[in-house]
Design a protein around this motif. Structure first.
Motif, PDB file in Angstrom:
ATOM      1  N   LEU A  56     -72.922  14.131   4.956  1.00  0.00           N
ATOM      2  CA  LEU A  56     -73.393  12.834   5.432  1.00  0.00           C
ATOM      3  C   LEU A  56     -74.661  12.922   6.272  1.00  0.00           C
ATOM      4  O   LEU A  56     -75.205  11.892   6.674  1.00  0.00           O
ATOM      5  CB  LEU A  56     -72.291  12.145   6.247  1.00  0.00           C
ATOM      6  CG  LEU A  56     -71.017  11.764   5.493  1.00  0.00           C
ATOM      7  CD1 LEU A  56     -70.042  11.070   6.427  1.00  0.00           C
ATOM      8  CD2 LEU A  56     -71.304  10.896   4.277  1.00  0.00           C
ATOM      9  N   ASP A  57     -75.142  14.114   6.521  1.00  0.00           N
ATOM     10  CA  ASP A  57     -76.373  14.274   7.289  1.00  0.00           C
ATOM     11  C   ASP A  57     -77.612  14.226   6.412  1.00  0.00           C
ATOM     12  O   ASP A  57     -78.730  14.377   6.893  1.00  0.00           O
ATOM     13  CB  ASP A  57     -76.348  15.600   8.060  1.00  0.00           C
ATOM     14  CG  ASP A  57     -76.188  16.796   7.138  1.00  0.00           C
ATOM     15  OD1 ASP A  57     -75.467  16.679   6.114  1.00  0.00           O
ATOM     16  OD2 ASP A  57     -76.769  17.854   7.432  1.00  0.00           O
ATOM     17  N   ARG A  58     -77.439  14.005   5.119  1.00  0.00           N
ATOM     18  CA  ARG A  58     -78.565  13.915   4.184  1.00  0.00           C
ATOM     19  C   ARG A  58     -78.240  12.885   3.124  1.00  0.00           C
ATOM     20  O   ARG A  58     -77.128  12.353   3.080  1.00  0.00           O
ATOM     21  CB  ARG A  58     -78.851  15.279   3.556  1.00  0.00           C
ATOM     22  CG  ARG A  58     -77.653  15.916   2.858  1.00  0.00           C
ATOM     23  CD  ARG A  58     -77.801  17.429   2.805  1.00  0.00           C
ATOM     24  NE  ARG A  58     -77.776  17.971   4.154  1.00  0.00           N
ATOM     25  CZ  ARG A  58     -78.242  19.193   4.487  1.00  0.00           C
ATOM     26  NH1 ARG A  58     -78.758  19.984   3.559  1.00  0.00           N
ATOM     27  NH2 ARG A  58     -78.175  19.625   5.721  1.00  0.00           N
ATOM     28  N   LEU A  59     -79.221  12.577   2.268  1.00  0.00           N
ATOM     29  CA  LEU A  59     -78.997  11.558   1.248  1.00  0.00           C
ATOM     30  C   LEU A  59     -79.714  11.928  -0.039  1.00  0.00           C
ATOM     31  O   LEU A  59     -80.898  12.292  -0.025  1.00  0.00           O
ATOM     32  CB  LEU A  59     -79.496  10.183   1.721  1.00  0.00           C
ATOM     33  CG  LEU A  59     -79.175   9.026   0.770  1.00  0.00           C
ATOM     34  CD1 LEU A  59     -77.672   8.739   0.769  1.00  0.00           C
ATOM     35  CD2 LEU A  59     -79.942   7.776   1.157  1.00  0.00           C
ATOM     36  N   TYR A  60     -78.974  11.824  -1.143  1.00  0.00           N
ATOM     37  CA  TYR A  60     -79.575  12.014  -2.464  1.00  0.00           C
ATOM     38  C   TYR A  60     -79.091  10.899  -3.384  1.00  0.00           C
ATOM     39  O   TYR A  60     -77.884  10.643  -3.458  1.00  0.00           O
ATOM     40  CB  TYR A  60     -79.195  13.374  -3.056  1.00  0.00           C
ATOM     41  CG  TYR A  60     -79.768  13.562  -4.441  1.00  0.00           C
ATOM     42  CD1 TYR A  60     -81.081  13.995  -4.609  1.00  0.00           C
ATOM     43  CD2 TYR A  60     -79.011  13.266  -5.563  1.00  0.00           C
ATOM     44  CE1 TYR A  60     -81.609  14.137  -5.877  1.00  0.00           C
ATOM     45  CE2 TYR A  60     -79.538  13.398  -6.830  1.00  0.00           C
ATOM     46  CZ  TYR A  60     -80.834  13.833  -6.986  1.00  0.00           C
ATOM     47  OH  TYR A  60     -81.367  13.971  -8.244  1.00  0.00           O
TER      48      TYR A  60
END
Length: 243
Positions: free
Chosen positions: A114-118
């Motif tokens: 949840l600390d990044r987004l793709y």
């Protein structure tokens, strides 16, 4: 290598984690034989909401598919439903956008921490989802969006919902995987048909032909299948959201 640092999430207000044994763990998912032991969530949705529907489809959505997303989400809006998808290109993000526009709670299941987004281009959409819905993952922070994670996360999309709806899908891909998993959980699957020569409806037509999915000609057909058609839907003041 994936780093397992889930314990630290309990100290961060932005995220919360829930173990399989806890009361707030999604009860529908708990009934699935391969449910994750631990989940991470960011947002305000009730993952045990009375009505939860998953909607999936091709990453190469056509105007036909996007129009079906709009129609279906408009029909679902008055029924206090939580809509789940995968925040991927195509049908997934179209579903999330339509839910935002109709003020319908929506959750995206991610194939990474949840600390990044793709994909990153969906950042604005994800931020609006967190305000009325959320983001869910079985992967701890620092987990990259590796290719093998996405088929794995599809079982959460299938397992957390009452039913799965397929809007446009090729014969191979994540949407068909999700539908097959939902079938393995003895959950209902429904699909919109497409033209016989349309590659992006081939998967939907296959599901219907092989009795793996019920046929939906119109979004209101789903209300009939679910037994909601005799209910008086909740009246809601509609405010169009911008993305």
């Amino acid at each position: 290598m994936t780093r397992r640092t889930g314990a630290c999430l309990r100290t961060k207000a932005r995220y919360r984690s829930t173990f399989f044994s806890e009361a707030n763990y999604p009860k529908r998912l708990k009934n699935c034989f391969d449910a994750p032991i631990l989940l991470y969530f960011k947002g305000n949705a009730n993952l045990n909401q009375q009505r939860i529907i998953s909607i999936v489809g091709t990453r190469n959505a056509t105007d036909y598919g996007r129009n079906l997303c709009r129609q279906l989400c408009e029909v679902l809006a008055p029924y206090n439903v939580l809509v789940v998808s995968g925040l991927a290109y195509g049908i997934d993000v179209a579903v999330h956008k339509e839910c935002i526009a109709n003020q319908t709670t929506t959750v995206g299941v991610l194939g990474h921490g949840l600390d990044r987004l793709y994909p990153q281009v969906h950042k604005a959409v994800s931020q609006k989802m967190v305000l009325n819905g959320g983001l869910l993952s079985e992967f701890p922070i620092l987990t990259n969006p590796d290719r093998q994670n996405f088929p794995q996360r599809n079982r959460i999309i299938a397992g957390i919902a009452d039913v799965t709806v397929v809007i446009e899908a090729s014969i191979k891909g994540g949407a068909l995987i999700t539908a097959e998993i939902a079938n393995s959980y003895n959950k209902d699957v429904y699909a919109f048909p497409g033209r016989t020569n349309d590659v992006y409806s081939e998967g939907c037509n296959f599901l219907i032909k092989t009795n793996r999915a019920g046929l939906i000609n119109h979004p209101k057909d789903l209300m009939y299948y679910l037994g909601w058609d005799n209910e008086v839907p909740e009246k809601k003041t509609h405010v169009q959201a911008t993305l």
